[in-house]
Design a protein around this motif. Structure first.
Motif, PDB file in Angstrom:
ATOM      1  N   GLU A  57       2.624  -4.724   0.929  1.00  0.00           N
ATOM      2  CA  GLU A  57       1.409  -4.949   1.736  1.00  0.00           C
ATOM      3  C   GLU A  57       1.550  -6.213   2.578  1.00  0.00           C
ATOM      4  OE1 GLU A  57      -1.654  -4.942  -1.265  1.00  0.00           O
ATOM      5  OE2 GLU A  57      -2.069  -2.806  -0.947  1.00  0.00           O
ATOM      6  N   LYS A  58       2.100  -7.265   1.994  1.00  0.00           N
ATOM      7  CA  LYS A  58       2.323  -8.514   2.728  1.00  0.00           C
ATOM      8  C   LYS A  58       3.259  -8.303   3.917  1.00  0.00           C
ATOM      9  CE  LYS A  58       1.914 -12.972   0.545  1.00  0.00           C
ATOM     10  NZ  LYS A  58       2.452 -13.960  -0.359  1.00  0.00           N
ATOM     11  N   ALA A  59       4.183  -7.356   3.787  1.00  0.00           N
ATOM     12  CA  ALA A  59       5.126  -7.049   4.855  1.00  0.00           C
ATOM     13  C   ALA A  59       4.530  -6.102   5.896  1.00  0.00           C
ATOM     14  CB  ALA A  59       6.401  -6.443   4.270  1.00  0.00           C
ATOM     15  N   GLY A  60       3.250  -5.740   5.711  1.00  0.00           N
ATOM     16  CA  GLY A  60       2.570  -4.894   6.682  1.00  0.00           C
ATOM     17  C   GLY A  60       2.644  -3.408   6.401  1.00  0.00           C
ATOM     18  N   VAL A  61       3.103  -3.038   5.217  1.00  0.00           N
ATOM     19  CA  VAL A  61       3.214  -1.630   4.855  1.00  0.00           C
ATOM     20  C   VAL A  61       1.846  -1.120   4.391  1.00  0.00           C
ATOM     21  CG1 VAL A  61       4.376   0.018   3.322  1.00  0.00           C
ATOM     22  CG2 VAL A  61       5.610  -1.992   4.166  1.00  0.00           C
ATOM     23  N   ASP A  62       1.523   0.108   4.784  1.00  0.00           N
ATOM     24  CA  ASP A  62       0.313   0.778   4.303  1.00  0.00           C
ATOM     25  C   ASP A  62       0.626   1.306   2.903  1.00  0.00           C
ATOM     26  OD1 ASP A  62      -2.028   2.195   3.911  1.00  0.00           O
ATOM     27  OD2 ASP A  62      -1.529   3.767   5.357  1.00  0.00           O
ATOM     28  N   VAL A  63       0.072   0.655   1.886  1.00  0.00           N
ATOM     29  CA  VAL A  63       0.381   0.994   0.489  1.00  0.00           C
ATOM     30  C   VAL A  63      -0.846   1.574  -0.194  1.00  0.00           C
ATOM     31  CG1 VAL A  63       1.108   0.095  -1.756  1.00  0.00           C
ATOM     32  CG2 VAL A  63       2.084  -0.863   0.336  1.00  0.00           C
ATOM     33  N   THR A  64      -0.652   2.721  -0.821  1.00  0.00           N
ATOM     34  CA  THR A  64      -1.654   3.293  -1.717  1.00  0.00           C
ATOM     35  C   THR A  64      -1.101   3.132  -3.121  1.00  0.00           C
ATOM     36  OG1 THR A  64      -2.325   4.920  -0.061  1.00  0.00           O
ATOM     37  CG2 THR A  64      -2.932   5.375  -2.358  1.00  0.00           C
ATOM     38  N   GLN A  65      -1.776   2.324  -3.933  1.00  0.00           N
ATOM     39  CA  GLN A  65      -1.306   2.077  -5.303  1.00  0.00           C
ATOM     40  C   GLN A  65      -2.407   2.492  -6.260  1.00  0.00           C
ATOM     41  OE1 GLN A  65      -2.235  -0.333  -8.000  1.00  0.00           O
ATOM     42  NE2 GLN A  65      -0.738   0.937  -9.055  1.00  0.00           N
ATOM     43  N   THR A  66      -2.076   3.375  -7.197  1.00  0.00           N
ATOM     44  CA  THR A  66      -3.039   3.862  -8.176  1.00  0.00           C
ATOM     45  C   THR A  66      -2.503   3.617  -9.572  1.00  0.00           C
ATOM     46  OG1 THR A  66      -3.669   5.612  -6.630  1.00  0.00           O
ATOM     47  CG2 THR A  66      -4.419   5.840  -8.910  1.00  0.00           C
ATOM     48  N   THR A  67      -3.326   2.989 -10.402  1.00  0.00           N
ATOM     49  CA  THR A  67      -2.996   2.803 -11.812  1.00  0.00           C
ATOM     50  C   THR A  67      -3.811   3.800 -12.618  1.00  0.00           C
ATOM     51  OG1 THR A  67      -2.561   0.450 -11.467  1.00  0.00           O
ATOM     52  CG2 THR A  67      -2.966   1.165 -13.739  1.00  0.00           C
ATOM     53  N   TYR A  68      -3.143   4.604 -13.400  1.00  0.00           N
ATOM     54  CA  TYR A  68      -3.788   5.603 -14.248  1.00  0.00           C
ATOM     55  C   TYR A  68      -3.928   5.019 -15.649  1.00  0.00           C
ATOM     56  CZ  TYR A  68      -3.312   8.999 -10.525  1.00  0.00           C
ATOM     57  OH  TYR A  68      -3.433   9.665  -9.322  1.00  0.00           O
ATOM     58  N   ASP A  69      -5.154   4.650 -15.996  1.00  0.00           N
ATOM     59  CA  ASP A  69      -5.436   3.996 -17.278  1.00  0.00           C
ATOM     60  C   ASP A  69      -4.900   4.807 -18.454  1.00  0.00           C
ATOM     61  OD1 ASP A  69      -6.727   1.842 -16.083  1.00  0.00           O
ATOM     62  OD2 ASP A  69      -8.691   2.820 -16.187  1.00  0.00           O
ATOM     63  N   GLY A  70      -4.275   4.105 -19.384  1.00  0.00           N
ATOM     64  CA  GLY A  70      -3.804   4.714 -20.620  1.00  0.00           C
ATOM     65  C   GLY A  70      -2.547   5.555 -20.479  1.00  0.00           C
TER      66      GLY A  70
END
Length: 90
Positions: A46-59
């Protein structure tokens, strides 16, 4: 790893450079050993300007997506991946 160093970005993406990368989807389980590394890479990209979708799936655990179609979270992750790909090519 062989004779390579641990800070080789091909071994650990945490050390990679992400300038000019295309959009990225990063999924990780909340109980995954690589959770912190995934979050670091997402922030770095993201800092480098990339469009990032990050999802954490609990458990969830490493490679939980492979339990499709039996595991609901795996189904959700594959649906997210499909929607992400469609958004890139539409």
């Amino acid at each position: 790893m062989g004779d390579d160093r641990a800070d080789n970005p091909y071994i650990s993406p945490v050390y990679g450079e992400y300038d000019g990368f295309p959009p990225m989807l990063m999924q990780v389980g909340g109980d995954e050993a690589l959770l912190n590394d995934t979050l670091k890479v997402a922030k770095k990209a993201e800092k480098a300007g990339v469009d990032v979708t990050q999802t954490t799936y609990d458990g969830m655990f490493h490679v939980f997506q492979m339990l499709f179609p039996e595991l609901e979270e795996a189904n959700e992750a594959w649906e997210e991946a499909g929607a992400f790909i469609e958004s890139i090519f539409s």
